[in-house]
Write a protein that holds these residues in place. Structure first.
Motif, mmCIF file in Angstrom:
data_model
loop_
_atom_site.group_PDB
_atom_site.id
_atom_site.type_symbol
_atom_site.label_atom_id
_atom_site.label_comp_id
_atom_site.label_asym_id
_atom_site.label_seq_id
_atom_site.Cartn_x
_atom_site.Cartn_y
_atom_site.Cartn_z
ATOM 1 N N SER A 110 0.995 -1.128 -0.199
ATOM 2 C CA SER A 110 0.006 -0.056 0.098
ATOM 3 C C SER A 110 0.852 1.208 -0.062
ATOM 4 O O SER A 110 0.353 2.353 -0.636
ATOM 5 C CB SER A 110 -0.901 0.148 1.279
ATOM 6 O OG SER A 110 -0.063 0.255 2.502
ATOM 7 N N GLU A 125 1.721 6.926 -1.461
ATOM 8 C CA GLU A 125 0.683 5.710 -1.625
ATOM 9 C C GLU A 125 1.264 5.206 -3.047
ATOM 10 O O GLU A 125 1.603 5.855 -4.013
ATOM 11 C CB GLU A 125 -0.789 6.349 -1.895
ATOM 12 C CG GLU A 125 -1.143 6.920 -0.693
ATOM 13 C CD GLU A 125 -1.706 5.773 0.664
ATOM 14 O OE1 GLU A 125 -1.533 4.580 -0.052
ATOM 15 O OE2 GLU A 125 -1.973 6.201 1.697
ATOM 16 N N TRP A 127 -0.491 3.377 -5.204
ATOM 17 C CA TRP A 127 -1.238 3.555 -6.480
ATOM 18 C C TRP A 127 -0.959 4.970 -6.806
ATOM 19 O O TRP A 127 -1.186 5.246 -8.042
ATOM 20 C CB TRP A 127 -2.726 3.358 -5.840
ATOM 21 C CG TRP A 127 -3.289 4.375 -5.040
ATOM 22 C CD1 TRP A 127 -3.597 4.211 -3.908
ATOM 23 C CD2 TRP A 127 -4.019 5.440 -5.694
ATOM 24 N NE1 TRP A 127 -4.346 5.464 -3.301
ATOM 25 C CE2 TRP A 127 -4.424 6.094 -4.395
ATOM 26 C CE3 TRP A 127 -4.461 6.181 -6.876
ATOM 27 C CZ2 TRP A 127 -5.304 7.524 -4.490
ATOM 28 C CZ3 TRP A 127 -4.999 7.540 -6.961
ATOM 29 C CH2 TRP A 127 -5.539 8.090 -5.787
ATOM 30 N N GLU A 128 -0.767 5.989 -6.174
ATOM 31 C CA GLU A 128 -0.478 7.238 -6.620
ATOM 32 C C GLU A 128 0.657 7.359 -7.350
ATOM 33 O O GLU A 128 0.939 8.029 -8.566
ATOM 34 C CB GLU A 128 -0.562 8.446 -5.566
ATOM 35 C CG GLU A 128 -1.800 8.426 -4.691
ATOM 36 C CD GLU A 128 -2.020 9.574 -3.596
ATOM 37 O OE1 GLU A 128 -3.090 9.761 -3.353
ATOM 38 O OE2 GLU A 128 -0.902 9.548 -3.089
ATOM 39 N N ALA A 131 0.262 5.770 -10.712
ATOM 40 C CA ALA A 131 -0.596 6.527 -11.609
ATOM 41 C C ALA A 131 -0.054 7.879 -12.080
ATOM 42 O O ALA A 131 -0.861 8.654 -12.446
ATOM 43 C CB ALA A 131 -2.052 6.555 -10.903
ATOM 44 N N VAL A 340 -4.131 0.060 -14.430
ATOM 45 C CA VAL A 340 -4.043 1.113 -13.590
ATOM 46 C C VAL A 340 -5.231 1.696 -12.885
ATOM 47 O O VAL A 340 -5.311 2.002 -11.622
ATOM 48 C CB VAL A 340 -3.104 2.405 -13.930
ATOM 49 C CG1 VAL A 340 -3.085 3.579 -13.000
ATOM 50 C CG2 VAL A 340 -1.816 1.956 -14.550
ATOM 51 N N LEU A 343 -6.449 -0.787 -10.589
ATOM 52 C CA LEU A 343 -5.570 -0.892 -9.324
ATOM 53 C C LEU A 343 -5.831 0.272 -8.625
ATOM 54 O O LEU A 343 -5.989 0.086 -7.159
ATOM 55 C CB LEU A 343 -3.971 -0.750 -9.833
ATOM 56 C CG LEU A 343 -3.099 -0.714 -8.600
ATOM 57 C CD1 LEU A 343 -3.033 -1.892 -7.817
ATOM 58 C CD2 LEU A 343 -1.729 -0.354 -9.319
ATOM 59 N N GLN A 344 -6.330 1.426 -9.000
ATOM 60 C CA GLN A 344 -6.552 2.826 -8.257
ATOM 61 C C GLN A 344 -7.669 2.698 -7.304
ATOM 62 O O GLN A 344 -7.866 2.792 -6.337
ATOM 63 C CB GLN A 344 -6.492 3.840 -9.260
ATOM 64 C CG GLN A 344 -6.843 5.038 -8.520
ATOM 65 C CD GLN A 344 -6.871 6.433 -9.310
ATOM 66 O OE1 GLN A 344 -6.278 6.388 -10.564
ATOM 67 N NE2 GLN A 344 -7.392 7.524 -9.012
ATOM 68 N N LEU A 347 -7.168 -0.006 -4.563
ATOM 69 C CA LEU A 347 -6.233 0.874 -3.499
ATOM 70 C C LEU A 347 -7.168 1.790 -2.747
ATOM 71 O O LEU A 347 -6.887 1.833 -1.433
ATOM 72 C CB LEU A 347 -4.952 1.246 -3.989
ATOM 73 C CG LEU A 347 -4.127 -0.003 -4.367
ATOM 74 C CD1 LEU A 347 -2.756 0.773 -5.093
ATOM 75 C CD2 LEU A 347 -3.507 -0.571 -3.375
#
Length: 378
Positions: A110, A125, A127-128, A131, A340, A343-344, A347
């Motif tokens: 995470s 983060e 996912w950030e 992305a 993505v 995934l975002q 998360l």
């Protein structure tokens, strides 16, 4: 580990210690120290199963626990993110004002922790990061208590709630609590610039080493009669990496003196010495046997698919390019955007669930404190 017998060896693996990343389920990656390339090996195979051209030489690399995503830190301060299955470059942005010296990912995939030449520890983060593209995302925390380059960062067990530890050329080990302020809960000063650190799963002991060749073990469970740290002397040159067994009883270290040594943390005595390397050893890792079975994990299966799609005449993979030498190739292939986005969303849901659990934990802690205070008053 216990018999000192050689079981496997891998060719062409010349990398800095922090630029080696174990996927944990059948493969590991390494960014070469002398050129902007990365390679991957499957357990049980001497030759690399993947070769990749990178935008620059990687000072540090890290892989998610499932092997799906690879992160790399360059000398320019740029943090890169790739999808392992397709080789697609997902992110490339400025993370530090200098070389990204170390990257770690929490065990729940995470959060990302980075340490740099600018003496700053950042948390992000995941996912950030993936992305972000070329835009630098906001950090969760930025810790500036170190005064010299941060050479190594590690995460404990427990996801975002676990403690994080960092070491620096300023001779200090710092333990961080990402959920409560002040975030720096412990600082220990050792007599040498530090290059590597490891923490056991129970967060009871931290082991660090550096320029003087001595391995230091510091207990996180202090007692009035405990020593500040345990010294393990044996290496004759700088130690580049250390690791611990999950129970914190055994430590392994590697050094420029061409050896890797195994230590008993109870007595501080050396158990084994591996001396088959011809040059300095930059990386060591204690692996459970199940993680060394070739053929397991998404990363290794993806590499096998890519090899099957290569030159059928030779059976060799034609240099998988994870990224071109610029950042203009960030537009994803078909399907990468959807991956993505999925995934975002996952998360975000996980973050909301975690926030809810953190709120419940804080509420329970407050109620317990009030009850204890009331009991003491009586």
């Amino acid at each position: 580990l216990h018999t000192a017998n050689l079981t496997q060896h891998f060719n062409q693996c010349a990398a800095q210690g922090e630029a080696v990343a174990v996927a944990g389920r059948g493969s590991f990656f390494a960014g070469l120290s002398d050129q902007p390339k990365a390679m991957a090996w499957a357990w049980g195979q001497e030759q690399p199963s993947m070769r990749a051209v990178l935008p620059e030489k990687m000072s540090s690399m890290c892989v998610t626990s499932d092997g799906a995503f690879v992160l790399g830190g360059g000398a320019s301060g740029t943090l890169y993110g790739w999808e392992a299955a397709s080789g697609q470059l997902l992110a490339a942005f400025g993370a530090h004002y200098g070389e990204v010296l170390s990257i770690a990912i929490t065990d729940d995939d995470s959060r990302v922790v980075t340490g740099g030449h600018d003496a700053i520890v950042h948390t992000w983060e995941l996912w950030e990061v993936l992305a972000a593209g070329t835009s630098t995302p906001a950090t969760r925390q930025s810790w500036t208590e170190h005064s010299l380059p941060v050479t190594c960062v590690r995460c404990g067990v427990g996801g975002v709630a676990a403690h994080m530890v960092s070491v620096s050329m300023d001779h200090t080990i710092k333990l961080w609590d990402p959920l409560h302020e002040p975030n720096c809960v412990l600082s220990v000063t050792l007599p040498t610039p530090l290059k590597s650190v490891a923490m056991d799963a129970m967060e009871r002991v931290v082991v660090a080493a550096g320029e003087d060749g001595t391995v230091y073990a510091t207990s996180l469970v202090f007692t009035p009669t405990s020593d500040k740290f345990l010294k393990m002397v044996g290496h004759s040159a700088a130690v580049h990496a250390v690791d611990l067994t999950p129970d914190g009883s055994i430590c392994v270290s590697c050094s420029d003196d061409s050896t890797a040594r195994v230590w008993d943390l109870v007595s501080g005595q050396q158990i084994q010495c591996f001396s088959l390397h011809k040059h300095g050893v930059s990386f060591c890792k204690i692996m459970p046997p199940i993680q060394m079975v070739a053929g397991h994990g998404q990363a290794n299966k993806a590499l096998q698919r890519r090899m099957a799609q290569g030159d059928e005449g030779t059976g060799q993979l034609d240099g998988v390019v994870l990224a071109s030498c610029g950042t203009g190739e960030l537009a994803g292939r078909a399907g990468s955007g959807e991956l993505v986005e999925q995934l975002q969303m996952e998360l975000v849901e996980e973050r909301a669930r975690r926030t809810h659990l953190e709120g419940l934990a804080e509420s329970l802690q407050s109620k317990t404190a009030n009850l204890l205070s009331h009991t003491l008053q009586k």
